[in-house]
Structure formats: structure tokens, C-alpha cells
Design a protein around this motif. Structure first.
Motif, PDB file in Angstrom:
ATOM      1  N   ASP A 183       0.841  -1.200   0.000  1.00  0.00           N
ATOM      2  CA  ASP A 183       0.000   0.000   0.000  1.00  0.00           C
ATOM      3  C   ASP A 183       0.877   1.251   0.000  1.00  0.00           C
ATOM      4  O   ASP A 183       1.872   1.321   0.736  1.00  0.00           O
ATOM      5  CB  ASP A 183      -0.907   0.006   1.236  1.00  0.00           C
ATOM      6  CG  ASP A 183      -1.962   1.097   1.178  1.00  0.00           C
ATOM      7  OD1 ASP A 183      -2.246   1.568   0.058  1.00  0.00           O
ATOM      8  OD2 ASP A 183      -2.480   1.472   2.240  1.00  0.00           O
ATOM      9  N   THR A 210      -0.788   7.227  -2.034  1.00  0.00           N
ATOM     10  CA  THR A 210      -1.059   8.043  -3.215  1.00  0.00           C
ATOM     11  C   THR A 210      -2.060   7.311  -4.097  1.00  0.00           C
ATOM     12  O   THR A 210      -2.140   6.070  -4.076  1.00  0.00           O
ATOM     13  CB  THR A 210       0.217   8.329  -4.013  1.00  0.00           C
ATOM     14  OG1 THR A 210      -0.105   9.170  -5.119  1.00  0.00           O
ATOM     15  CG2 THR A 210       0.848   7.049  -4.518  1.00  0.00           C
ATOM     16  N   LYS A 211      -2.815   8.079  -4.866  1.00  0.00           N
ATOM     17  CA  LYS A 211      -3.768   7.512  -5.820  1.00  0.00           C
ATOM     18  C   LYS A 211      -3.299   7.690  -7.257  1.00  0.00           C
ATOM     19  O   LYS A 211      -4.068   7.460  -8.190  1.00  0.00           O
ATOM     20  CB  LYS A 211      -5.133   8.189  -5.636  1.00  0.00           C
ATOM     21  CG  LYS A 211      -5.749   7.975  -4.263  1.00  0.00           C
ATOM     22  CD  LYS A 211      -6.015   6.509  -3.992  1.00  0.00           C
ATOM     23  CE  LYS A 211      -6.662   6.312  -2.619  1.00  0.00           C
ATOM     24  NZ  LYS A 211      -6.905   4.883  -2.316  1.00  0.00           N
ATOM     25  N   GLN A 212      -2.051   8.099  -7.412  1.00  0.00           N
ATOM     26  CA  GLN A 212      -1.503   8.290  -8.751  1.00  0.00           C
ATOM     27  C   GLN A 212      -1.475   6.951  -9.487  1.00  0.00           C
ATOM     28  O   GLN A 212      -0.896   5.976  -9.008  1.00  0.00           O
ATOM     29  CB  GLN A 212      -0.090   8.859  -8.656  1.00  0.00           C
ATOM     30  CG  GLN A 212       0.613   9.067  -9.989  1.00  0.00           C
ATOM     31  CD  GLN A 212       0.004  10.188 -10.793  1.00  0.00           C
ATOM     32  OE1 GLN A 212      -0.549  11.136 -10.219  1.00  0.00           O
ATOM     33  NE2 GLN A 212       0.073  10.086 -12.108  1.00  0.00           N
ATOM     34  N   PRO A 213      -2.147   6.863 -10.654  1.00  0.00           N
ATOM     35  CA  PRO A 213      -2.164   5.581 -11.386  1.00  0.00           C
ATOM     36  C   PRO A 213      -0.751   5.128 -11.763  1.00  0.00           C
ATOM     37  O   PRO A 213       0.050   5.902 -12.270  1.00  0.00           O
ATOM     38  CB  PRO A 213      -2.995   5.910 -12.631  1.00  0.00           C
ATOM     39  CG  PRO A 213      -3.815   7.092 -12.253  1.00  0.00           C
ATOM     40  CD  PRO A 213      -2.951   7.893 -11.314  1.00  0.00           C
ATOM     41  N   GLY A 214      -0.472   3.889 -11.504  1.00  0.00           N
ATOM     42  CA  GLY A 214       0.820   3.303 -11.857  1.00  0.00           C
ATOM     43  C   GLY A 214       1.891   3.468 -10.805  1.00  0.00           C
ATOM     44  O   GLY A 214       2.896   2.741 -10.831  1.00  0.00           O
ATOM     45  N   CYS A 215       1.710   4.390  -9.873  1.00  0.00           N
ATOM     46  CA  CYS A 215       2.755   4.621  -8.867  1.00  0.00           C
ATOM     47  C   CYS A 215       2.946   3.424  -7.939  1.00  0.00           C
ATOM     48  O   CYS A 215       4.089   3.015  -7.710  1.00  0.00           O
ATOM     49  CB  CYS A 215       2.437   5.888  -8.070  1.00  0.00           C
ATOM     50  SG  CYS A 215       3.675   6.285  -6.805  1.00  0.00           S
ATOM     51  N   ASN A 250       2.378   0.263  -8.508  1.00  0.00           N
ATOM     52  CA  ASN A 250       2.970  -0.849  -9.262  1.00  0.00           C
ATOM     53  C   ASN A 250       4.459  -0.618  -9.517  1.00  0.00           C
ATOM     54  O   ASN A 250       5.271  -1.541  -9.398  1.00  0.00           O
ATOM     55  CB  ASN A 250       2.241  -1.021 -10.594  1.00  0.00           C
ATOM     56  CG  ASN A 250       0.824  -1.527 -10.419  1.00  0.00           C
ATOM     57  OD1 ASN A 250       0.518  -2.203  -9.439  1.00  0.00           O
ATOM     58  ND2 ASN A 250      -0.056  -1.192 -11.353  1.00  0.00           N
ATOM     59  N   CYS A 301       5.429   8.597  -9.872  1.00  0.00           N
ATOM     60  CA  CYS A 301       4.998   9.134  -8.576  1.00  0.00           C
ATOM     61  C   CYS A 301       5.271  10.643  -8.555  1.00  0.00           C
ATOM     62  O   CYS A 301       6.364  11.093  -8.954  1.00  0.00           O
ATOM     63  CB  CYS A 301       5.736   8.453  -7.444  1.00  0.00           C
ATOM     64  SG  CYS A 301       5.370   6.679  -7.327  1.00  0.00           S
TER      65      CYS A 301
END
Length: 268
Positions: free
Chosen positions: A52, A55-60, A62, A168
Motif C-alpha cells: 500500500d 497516493t492515488k496516482q495511477p501506476g505509482c 505498481n 509518482c
């Protein structure tokens, strides 16, 4: 992965191993394969799910997970177990080659004719194959420990990891799931691997010292046999000399000369 088939293949190595090799095989199955199958797979099974990041940044998340875990512990250990046990199959294949040669030799020269006294005995080429397999196993163990140490920084898993990898937006705090549990299993697997390295080194020393002792004993027996033959040769020559000496002395002894006196021809 079918670990039962894997165990069946390795069980054939056990009858050709020394005492150290049998202990090594027990450590591999009990402390590594069993722990891997029963517990380790479950601990790392939900690894990415429990990872976890704040942040809600897509791809961050992963990208951060891939940066922290470039190679999963569980997959790395699976590769290590496969690679570290492969050299043992060299011994099994060499014994199978000897068995085939023995079968062809008996078929050609009869059942009473033997090419090997025991095809599984570690002499000649099989001794070298067994020794090379030990060096290969030791090298593989050390290589995987170095890889694990290099990737995860002294086998340590922190609770909190700060990630600043693109995409990120800034420094992101990421949390690893079950860090203490994973740390315990990591240290346990590393300790089991170190124990296997120690057992391999002890077996190498045992094989080499036993071989050197056998060569020394063989040289001693050979020298003793040559010394006995030399003594027997000297004793036989001395005995023959004593027997032939009286005859030679009698032949060389001068015979007494017989003088014939001349008749007295004077007239009285």
C-alpha cells in the motif's frame, strides 16, 4: 511446481551420497522445500495485494512495488532450489551410464564377467563427478545468497519504504504487508542455505582427505611389498652362495703331487 516428482528424483541421489550428503538432502527437504511449500508461499501469496502507498496516482504503486521487489523472494527461492539440486543429477546420470556399460559388458562376455565391482561406488570418474557436483552446489548457493543480499540490502525488509520513482508525483510512503513475518522467513531460508554450504564444504574436505589417505596407504603397501621382495632376493642369493662355496673350494684346492722315485741302478 510438482515437488513430489522433484523429491522422487532426488531420493535416488541419497543412496550414492556420503553421510554429509544425506544430511544435506534432509536439510533441503525438511528446512527448505517443506517450509517453502507449507508456509513461505502463503506469506508471499498476497504480497502485491497488501502493498500500500499513500497516493492515488495511477501506476505509482505498481512501479514502487517493482522497484522494491525486482525479484520476488518466493520465485528466487524456487529457482535456487531447482538450480542447487541439478548438480546432484550428474551423479545419477553417471551411475546410469555405468549400469549401461556393465549390462553391455555382461551381454558380450557372460554374466560372470564384471566391468565394475560396484557401479555406485565413488571411484575413478564417479568420484570426480561427485566432487564437481559439490563444488557446483556450493557455488550456486553462494551466488544466490549474493543476489539476495545485493537486491534486498542485507536481507532486511523495512516496514516503511520511501519511493520516488516516476510516475509518482513526489516522495511516496509505501508499506509492505507482513514485514516481520517475511523477515523471519527470509532469515530462516538464508540460514538453511548457509547450513547447506557448510555441509557441502565438509563433504568436500571429507572426500579429498579420504582420497589422500587411500593414496598414502597404497604407497605404503607398495613400498612394503618392494622391501619384502628385496629382502627375499638378498636372502636367496646369500643362501645360494653358502651352498655353492664348499664345492668351489674343493675344486680350487690344489691336489698333492706324487713323485716317482727313480730305480737304484748302481752295481754292488
Amino acid at each position: 511446481m510438482d515437488w513430489k516428482t522433484f523429491q522422487a528424483l532426488l531420493s535416488g541421489v541419497n543412496k550414492y551420497s556420503t553421510a554429509f550428503g544425506r544430511v544435506w538432502l534432509s536439510v533441503v527437504f525438511v528446512f527448505r522445500v517443506m517450509v517453502y511449500v507449507v508456509a513461505a508461499e502463503r506469506v508471499w501469496g498476497d504480497d502485491q495485494k497488501d502493498f500500500d502507498c499513500n497516493t492515488k496516482q495511477p501506476g505509482c504503486p505498481n512501479v514502487c512495488y517493482d522497484h522494491i521487489f525486482p525479484i520476488s523472494h518466493i520465485r528466487l527461492w524456487a529457482l535456487q532450489l531447482i538450480f542447487v539440486t541439478c548438480p546432484s543429477f550428474m551423479v545419477v546420470m553417471h551411475v546410469a551410464y555405468r549400469d549401461e556399460r556393465e549390462r553391455k559388458h555382461r551381454a558380450k562376455f557372460g554374466e560372470d564377467s564384471k566391468l565394475y565391482t560396484n557401479t555406485g561406488k565413488k571411484h575413478g570418474g564417479l568420484w570426480w563427478t561427485y566432487l564437481i557436483s559439490l563444488f557446483a552446489k556450493t557455488g550456486i548457493e553462494i551466488a544466490f545468497l549474493y543476489i539476495l543480499h545485493h537486491i534486498y540490502d542485507s536481507f532486511y525488509l523495512p516496514r516503511l519504504y520511501k519511493c520516488e520513482v516516476v510516475p509518482c508525483p513526489n516522495v511516496v510512503d509505501c508499506y509492505i504487508g507482513h514485514p516481520t513475518e517475511k523477515k523471519v522467513f527470509t532469515y530462516f531460508m538464508v540460514g538453511a542455505s548457509a547450513l547447506c554450504i557448510v555441509l557441502n564444504i565438509c563433504e568436500i574436505i571429507y572426500l579429498i582427505s579420504k582420497r589422500i589417505a587411500r593414496i598414502i596407504n597404497k604407497c605404503k603397501r607398495r613400498n612394503h611389498h618392494m622391501a619384502v621382495q628385496h629382502d627375499d632376493y638378498n636372502n636367496d642369493n646369500f643362501h645360494n652362495y653358502n651352498v655353492a662355496l664348499p664345492k668351489r673350494d674343493m675344486d680350487d684346492k690344489p691336489h698333492p703331487k706324487i713323485r716317482a722315485s727313480a730305480p737304484n741302478l748302481t752295481l754292488s
